[in-house]
Motif scaffolding. Sequence first.
Motif, PDB file in Angstrom:
ATOM      1  N   PHE A 377       9.833   9.518  -2.715  1.00  0.00           N
ATOM      2  CA  PHE A 377       9.764   8.474  -3.745  1.00  0.00           C
ATOM      3  C   PHE A 377      10.764   7.352  -3.462  1.00  0.00           C
ATOM      4  O   PHE A 377      10.372   6.178  -3.397  1.00  0.00           O
ATOM      5  CB  PHE A 377       9.988   9.076  -5.128  1.00  0.00           C
ATOM      6  N   PRO A 378      12.062   7.641  -3.257  1.00  0.00           N
ATOM      7  CA  PRO A 378      12.979   6.530  -2.946  1.00  0.00           C
ATOM      8  C   PRO A 378      12.688   5.870  -1.608  1.00  0.00           C
ATOM      9  O   PRO A 378      12.883   4.657  -1.464  1.00  0.00           O
ATOM     10  CB  PRO A 378      14.364   7.177  -2.964  1.00  0.00           C
ATOM     11  N   SER A 379      12.206   6.619  -0.619  1.00  0.00           N
ATOM     12  CA  SER A 379      11.946   5.992   0.680  1.00  0.00           C
ATOM     13  C   SER A 379      10.744   5.057   0.607  1.00  0.00           C
ATOM     14  O   SER A 379      10.782   3.929   1.117  1.00  0.00           O
ATOM     15  CB  SER A 379      11.750   7.054   1.767  1.00  0.00           C
ATOM     16  N   GLU A 380       9.654   5.483  -0.056  1.00  0.00           N
ATOM     17  CA  GLU A 380       8.500   4.596  -0.203  1.00  0.00           C
ATOM     18  C   GLU A 380       8.824   3.415  -1.114  1.00  0.00           C
ATOM     19  O   GLU A 380       8.348   2.297  -0.882  1.00  0.00           O
ATOM     20  CB  GLU A 380       7.301   5.383  -0.743  1.00  0.00           C
ATOM     21  N   PHE A 381       9.627   3.655  -2.140  1.00  0.00           N
ATOM     22  CA  PHE A 381      10.028   2.562  -3.027  1.00  0.00           C
ATOM     23  C   PHE A 381      10.829   1.516  -2.259  1.00  0.00           C
ATOM     24  O   PHE A 381      10.651   0.308  -2.444  1.00  0.00           O
ATOM     25  CB  PHE A 381      10.854   3.113  -4.187  1.00  0.00           C
ATOM     26  N   ALA A 382      11.719   1.981  -1.365  1.00  0.00           N
ATOM     27  CA  ALA A 382      12.507   1.047  -0.553  1.00  0.00           C
ATOM     28  C   ALA A 382      11.616   0.262   0.408  1.00  0.00           C
ATOM     29  O   ALA A 382      11.821  -0.939   0.627  1.00  0.00           O
ATOM     30  CB  ALA A 382      13.582   1.808   0.222  1.00  0.00           C
ATOM     31  N   ILE A 383      10.618   0.934   0.990  1.00  0.00           N
ATOM     32  CA  ILE A 383       9.700   0.233   1.906  1.00  0.00           C
ATOM     33  C   ILE A 383       8.912  -0.824   1.157  1.00  0.00           C
ATOM     34  O   ILE A 383       8.770  -1.976   1.607  1.00  0.00           O
ATOM     35  CB  ILE A 383       8.777   1.240   2.605  1.00  0.00           C
ATOM     36  N   LEU A 384       8.392  -0.469  -0.020  1.00  0.00           N
ATOM     37  CA  LEU A 384       7.655  -1.447  -0.827  1.00  0.00           C
ATOM     38  C   LEU A 384       8.571  -2.596  -1.245  1.00  0.00           C
ATOM     39  O   LEU A 384       8.148  -3.766  -1.251  1.00  0.00           O
ATOM     40  CB  LEU A 384       7.059  -0.772  -2.052  1.00  0.00           C
ATOM     41  N   GLY A 385       9.822  -2.285  -1.588  1.00  0.00           N
ATOM     42  CA  GLY A 385      10.771  -3.344  -1.920  1.00  0.00           C
ATOM     43  C   GLY A 385      11.041  -4.257  -0.745  1.00  0.00           C
ATOM     44  O   GLY A 385      11.132  -5.486  -0.903  1.00  0.00           O
ATOM     45  N   GLY A 386      11.147  -3.681   0.456  1.00  0.00           N
ATOM     46  CA  GLY A 386      11.342  -4.503   1.649  1.00  0.00           C
ATOM     47  C   GLY A 386      10.155  -5.401   1.921  1.00  0.00           C
ATOM     48  O   GLY A 386      10.319  -6.558   2.326  1.00  0.00           O
ATOM     49  N   VAL A 387       8.947  -4.876   1.703  1.00  0.00           N
ATOM     50  CA  VAL A 387       7.740  -5.686   1.892  1.00  0.00           C
ATOM     51  C   VAL A 387       7.721  -6.856   0.918  1.00  0.00           C
ATOM     52  O   VAL A 387       7.441  -8.007   1.295  1.00  0.00           O
ATOM     53  CB  VAL A 387       6.481  -4.809   1.710  1.00  0.00           C
ATOM     54  N   ALA A 388       8.033  -6.599  -0.345  1.00  0.00           N
ATOM     55  CA  ALA A 388       8.030  -7.664  -1.351  1.00  0.00           C
ATOM     56  C   ALA A 388       9.104  -8.706  -1.062  1.00  0.00           C
ATOM     57  O   ALA A 388       8.863  -9.919  -1.170  1.00  0.00           O
ATOM     58  CB  ALA A 388       8.220  -7.060  -2.736  1.00  0.00           C
ATOM     59  N   ARG A 389      10.308  -8.258  -0.690  1.00  0.00           N
ATOM     60  CA  ARG A 389      11.398  -9.195  -0.418  1.00  0.00           C
ATOM     61  C   ARG A 389      11.136 -10.044   0.819  1.00  0.00           C
ATOM     62  O   ARG A 389      11.662 -11.143   0.947  1.00  0.00           O
ATOM     63  CB  ARG A 389      12.710  -8.428  -0.244  1.00  0.00           C
ATOM     64  N   ALA A 390      10.329  -9.524   1.738  1.00  0.00           N
ATOM     65  CA  ALA A 390      10.003 -10.288   2.948  1.00  0.00           C
ATOM     66  C   ALA A 390       8.931 -11.336   2.690  1.00  0.00           C
ATOM     67  O   ALA A 390       8.538 -12.059   3.611  1.00  0.00           O
ATOM     68  CB  ALA A 390       9.567  -9.352   4.061  1.00  0.00           C
ATOM     69  N   GLY A 391       8.440 -11.422   1.467  1.00  0.00           N
ATOM     70  CA  GLY A 391       7.447 -12.433   1.119  1.00  0.00           C
ATOM     71  C   GLY A 391       6.015 -11.980   1.253  1.00  0.00           C
ATOM     72  O   GLY A 391       5.103 -12.809   1.267  1.00  0.00           O
ATOM     73  N   TYR A 392       5.794 -10.654   1.327  1.00  0.00           N
ATOM     74  CA  TYR A 392       4.437 -10.121   1.463  1.00  0.00           C
ATOM     75  C   TYR A 392       4.036  -9.398   0.182  1.00  0.00           C
ATOM     76  O   TYR A 392       3.675  -8.218   0.205  1.00  0.00           O
ATOM     77  CB  TYR A 392       4.354  -9.170   2.652  1.00  0.00           C
ATOM     78  N   GLY A 393       4.093 -10.115  -0.940  1.00  0.00           N
ATOM     79  CA  GLY A 393       3.732  -9.502  -2.201  1.00  0.00           C
ATOM     80  C   GLY A 393       2.317  -8.957  -2.211  1.00  0.00           C
ATOM     81  O   GLY A 393       2.043  -7.879  -2.767  1.00  0.00           O
ATOM     82  N   TRP A 394       1.385  -9.691  -1.587  1.00  0.00           N
ATOM     83  CA  TRP A 394      -0.005  -9.230  -1.532  1.00  0.00           C
ATOM     84  C   TRP A 394      -0.114  -7.904  -0.801  1.00  0.00           C
ATOM     85  O   TRP A 394      -0.906  -7.021  -1.190  1.00  0.00           O
ATOM     86  CB  TRP A 394      -0.869 -10.285  -0.840  1.00  0.00           C
ATOM     87  N   LEU A 395       0.696  -7.750   0.262  1.00  0.00           N
ATOM     88  CA  LEU A 395       0.645  -6.508   1.026  1.00  0.00           C
ATOM     89  C   LEU A 395       1.182  -5.344   0.205  1.00  0.00           C
ATOM     90  O   LEU A 395       0.643  -4.229   0.264  1.00  0.00           O
ATOM     91  CB  LEU A 395       1.452  -6.665   2.320  1.00  0.00           C
TER      92      LEU A 395
END
Length: 473
Positions: A377-395
């Motif tokens: 849960f924390p590892s996937e949450f961190a990956i999703l957070g990294g994706v959003a912060r990188a500007g890939y909200g759609w992804l």
Amino acid sequence: MLVALIALPVAFGAIGWWLGTARVRRMLLLAAALLHLTATGVAWWTRPGPEAGGWLALDALGLLVLTVLSLVFGAVAVFATAYLAARPGRNERTFVSCLLGFLAAATLVAVAHHLALMWIGMEATTLAVAPLLFFRGTRHALEAVWKYLLLSSVGIALALLGTFFLAAAQGGGRPLVLEDLVAQGGALQPGLLRAAFAFLLVGYGTKMGLAPVHAWKPDTYGEAPNLVAALMAGALTSCAFLGLARATQVMVAAHQVAFARPALLALGLASLVISAGFMIGQSDLKRLFAYSSIEHMGLLAIALAVGGVGSWGAALHLVNNGLIKGALFLAAGNVVLLTGTSEAAAASGLARRAPWTAVLLFCGLFAVTGSPPFGMFPSEFAILGGVARAGYGWLAIVMVALLAIIFVSMGRMILRMVVSDAPADAPRLREPFARVVGPVVLAALVLMMGLALPGPLRAVLAQAAGALGGAAP
């Protein structure tokens, strides 16, 4: 110490090949696993320095892979004592020696800082695994070995070509030594470096099982003995990811992330889409877990692409995925040994017939799908957070949708196996201690990482994230 870590299983494997009965070989397997795990624990506290002129070293990423390897192999070794005892007359000498050969080769991958030496270790894992896959000697097992060797050989050949390009891109220093490549990142020849990354991505991506070069994985995992599938899904894919992570380290140091990111994102997203699609309606437990492995390799590729907090998520996810995949395939091995098949329809009513295996599958379902309170849960949450912060909200939105499909597909099969009614005449099945203790320990470690990360592990995760150009949250 690092040389001894590699030499230890080689020595035990040689002794097991030439001397001893089946019982002695099993004891050698357990002893080698225990000594390797002890040495890995010592390495956490002593952090041995470079050896062999810097060709061998243990940094944070390598330490994480080595730890996953040692823990999963320990669980597999204990499971193997009961598995081999149930199959007298098979060629245990080859099986035990190849298991220990795999441990030595994978250890070499984890501690090699010369990238050609790491490639040699990856090739050696391929050669060690092939006889293990053919242990049952069936026609389907032979087909799985052929597909595995064919695609793995193509992948590892491409990785070798990428290693050659990387050497050509380097102007000075020790050839292909990781520390020198990172230190000279800005001076590496950009064109050759980009070609090197492209070949390394496809080569090590094939060993990971990233789409579209994933075709070997469902067939191989479906036909492999379950303890071998546990090693491949838990340890071998972690080693292959390390090869891709090393290439990413060099790209980060050379300021070439913009080139690497689109390809990593594309392969990662394709892996999620394909795994989600093939899990829908899946009826075979081992193939279900194989597609789950493809899914998580996709998540790791996406995490490498986005960097930032995603890099920390990748390091933690690497550990969680390796441990829970080992636990799940060993639990699936219990299902096969108890019912004679990995088809879900034949394993109804497990909660009454095989309660320990049922608990493992039930907990494993929530652990592997990134549900709290497990470590994914924390590892996937961190990956999703990294994706959003990188500007890939759609992804991030697409990833959440695909992960939801995967959760429903896995839950549908596993919950039906666990909580459905067993046939009225179905007896309670025997679950020997050796077949449940290993996966229970692995699953418990994943639960622990979801509840609270130990301080030493948190520090190593931060170091690993820094090496990949990211940072802890």
